[in-house]
Design an enzyme around this catalytic site. Sequence first.
Site, PDB file in Angstrom:
ATOM      1  N   TYR A   1      -2.804   1.196  -9.001  1.00 38.56           N
ATOM      2  CA  TYR A   1      -2.481   2.551  -8.526  1.00 38.56           C
ATOM      3  C   TYR A   1      -1.315   2.508  -7.532  1.00 38.56           C
ATOM      4  O   TYR A   1      -1.382   1.802  -6.516  1.00 38.56           O
ATOM      5  CB  TYR A   1      -3.713   3.157  -7.869  1.00 38.56           C
ATOM      6  CG  TYR A   1      -3.555   4.598  -7.465  1.00 38.56           C
ATOM      7  CD1 TYR A   1      -3.522   5.600  -8.424  1.00 38.56           C
ATOM      8  CD2 TYR A   1      -3.441   4.954  -6.123  1.00 38.56           C
ATOM      9  CE1 TYR A   1      -3.384   6.936  -8.052  1.00 38.56           C
ATOM     10  CE2 TYR A   1      -3.300   6.287  -5.751  1.00 38.56           C
ATOM     11  CZ  TYR A   1      -3.270   7.266  -6.714  1.00 38.56           C
ATOM     12  OH  TYR A   1      -3.123   8.580  -6.351  1.00 38.56           O
TER      13      TYR A   1
ATOM     14  N   GLU B   1      -6.658  14.222 -14.357  1.00 42.22           N
ATOM     15  CA  GLU B   1      -5.531  14.943 -13.753  1.00 42.22           C
ATOM     16  C   GLU B   1      -4.477  15.315 -14.789  1.00 42.22           C
ATOM     17  O   GLU B   1      -3.773  16.307 -14.635  1.00 42.22           O
ATOM     18  CB  GLU B   1      -4.909  14.083 -12.642  1.00 42.22           C
ATOM     19  CG  GLU B   1      -3.942  14.846 -11.767  1.00 42.22           C
ATOM     20  CD  GLU B   1      -3.640  14.131 -10.464  1.00 42.22           C
ATOM     21  OE1 GLU B   1      -2.455  14.064 -10.113  1.00 42.22           O
ATOM     22  OE2 GLU B   1      -4.582  13.643  -9.805  1.00 42.22           O
TER      23      GLU B   1
END
Length: 731
Positions: free
Chosen positions: A319, A9
């Site tokens: 995360y 990403e």
Amino acid sequence: MAKTLVIAEKPSVGRDVARVLPGPFAKHEGYLDGPEHVITWAVGHLVQLAEPDEYDAKYKKWRMADLPIVPDRFKLVVRDERSKKQMGVVTKLLGSDETDLVVNACDAGREGELIFAYLYEKANATKPVKRLWLNSMTTQAMKEAFAHLRDASELELLEAAARSRSEADWIVGMNATRAATIRLRSSFDGAVSLGRVQTPTLAILARREEEIRAFKPEPYWLVDAQFAADEQRIYDGRYHAGSQPRLASAEEAARIVEAVRGGRGTITKLEKTTRKERAPLLYDLTALQRDANTNLGFSARRTLAAAQRLYEEHKALTYPRTSSRYLTSDMIAELKPTAEQVGRAARDYAQAAAYVTGLDLLPLSRVVDDEKVGDHHAIIPTNAQHVLDRMNQDDRKVYDMVARRFLAAFHPEAVFENTRVETTVAEHIFRTRGKVLIEAGWRGVYGELADSGREDDDEGREQQLPRLEQGEQADVRKVESLEKETKPPRRYTDASLLGAMETAGKLVDDDELREAMKDSGIGTPATRAAIIERLIDVGYIEREGRALVATEKGLNVIRLLAEHPLTSPGLTGEWERRLALIEQGSDSRDRFMQDIAGFAGSTVSDLDAKLKDVRIPRASLGPCPVCGHEIVENRKGFSCWSREDPGCGFVIWKSKAGKNLGPPVARELIQRGFTEKAVTGFKGRSGRSFRAKLALQQGEDGKWRVEFDEPWAREGARPPEDTEEAAPQAA
């Protein structure tokens, strides 16, 4: 030789991936080339849904007759010029004969899935895809994830939910914004931005602001006394008539004061109860943002940025964009080693970590629950070395919150002794409450050895009480009446607004009940911070200290929409629930999108009828201080200029240091020449907010300007950072 193409990403994640794959990697513009893998990246959203005029040139003009706009198939476009270059790199690599497999290494969640799906579709790619699913950016976690790549087919439902969310936001936002803007052109400057998530969030804030404005304070009186059971044993009490401490008049309060002054009372009731308090659940993103706002004054965006750095750069947290507050059973073996790593990170955690690692059996009932973990588990520290010295101040504070919450989860309950005392003086009852922490339990992880005295408007403060006995006498040392006023509801802060968004506007404090309502909240943990900032950017709300305050523009938008379903947190919450069901395969993407298209059509019709003849008059601020003409609001400022009469040229521009000055501030400047109180919401060069007083000053050229009326401004210095204090009505 055939190679695997890995698409991350961000560039930083691409570089991290390179460290765990066979090297060496040669650096090229936009990608890294290794012996078995090529790594490239998306730099966030490279591709987005096209604007309406990409479907038909007629949509360049905003006309009610062309609404609603609901494409049969959505077109994708590269986001901007900067993105075109990197998209060219990604497209070339996806089409290369050398590429035989593609690994989607974007963030493991709905948004990461969408970023990859859009660029893969835009590139017309056909290569087979595997999914890298990461909960942690540690070397070990990344190696394991690469060893267990998931088939793309496993994530089809997640992609369906991601596309549905994106397309629903486009359909509702595009059509509602165009319809409202077309009908309100004469009343508002620029577009009237409406959206599936932002509008119900604005409605929560606007309706609270209307409650505050409509509130009429009423006086009431309290009577407080100080008692002495002997010379040393002193305690306070508050008069109660039954369960009610408030008195309706000063005369009534004065009568009670006179009746008990200098008297002697008896302790007619003394009750002690033991209360146990369980450790709080582990953090999800929303809970972390709420606590960081309450305890540190961080905005939701600031907390997310720190948590993301701790995940990506420092490899210290798992995360962060998660909605779960539990862990999975396969993580149990890692819990003690993780606690050991936290204990090594700083001396402050060593004792609590040693307790956890020394347990024969970890208490897991409120920590591990496979059924309550979706895409990602709760935010916890990683089982890796945590180098605190490399963290900036924000990152260190957020790490501290997560580390302590993780360790606290395995500690026993805190035990309090609550005491209720009633002292009767001449038939008047005074109540006293005390609270003592007798077993620190999990609170010891936070260094709390005694609970601080909490103040309550009606009940008074919790005290550390001396030893008292029922039936003994107590002298009234002093007694006084206190005049108070009822208070309006408190304004929302990031913390309380995030809480309201999580439960679709319902007031819920209990952790377990909030868990049950999560799928019906407004937005997702990953998007809520951006929604708050979006409302600020379009001028619908402002920050005043920690408080979030709806502006006149924001209030007017919600007033005009009235009870339209678009303002309903419940409706938006139901849509979010359906998106979650699409992820689970329990609802249909086609059915959801049909419902969204129908809603957009009805919204256009409703707004057309409701707003057709609405005119919001421009603010009139009284006579011009220079020429006496009427000062009126226009698009960029407040001036005596009009088409009929150019006036003298006096103007107060709306835009100053990142803030739009509203009519109340302009009116005060025109009438007084300065603001008595500091105005909030200005932004310095660093992007941090500050507050300052303003004054009208005439320059050597004869023109009047609004300047900061502060010592630092007169000395030519930059504005101070972080000078905004919590507003008294913020909560």
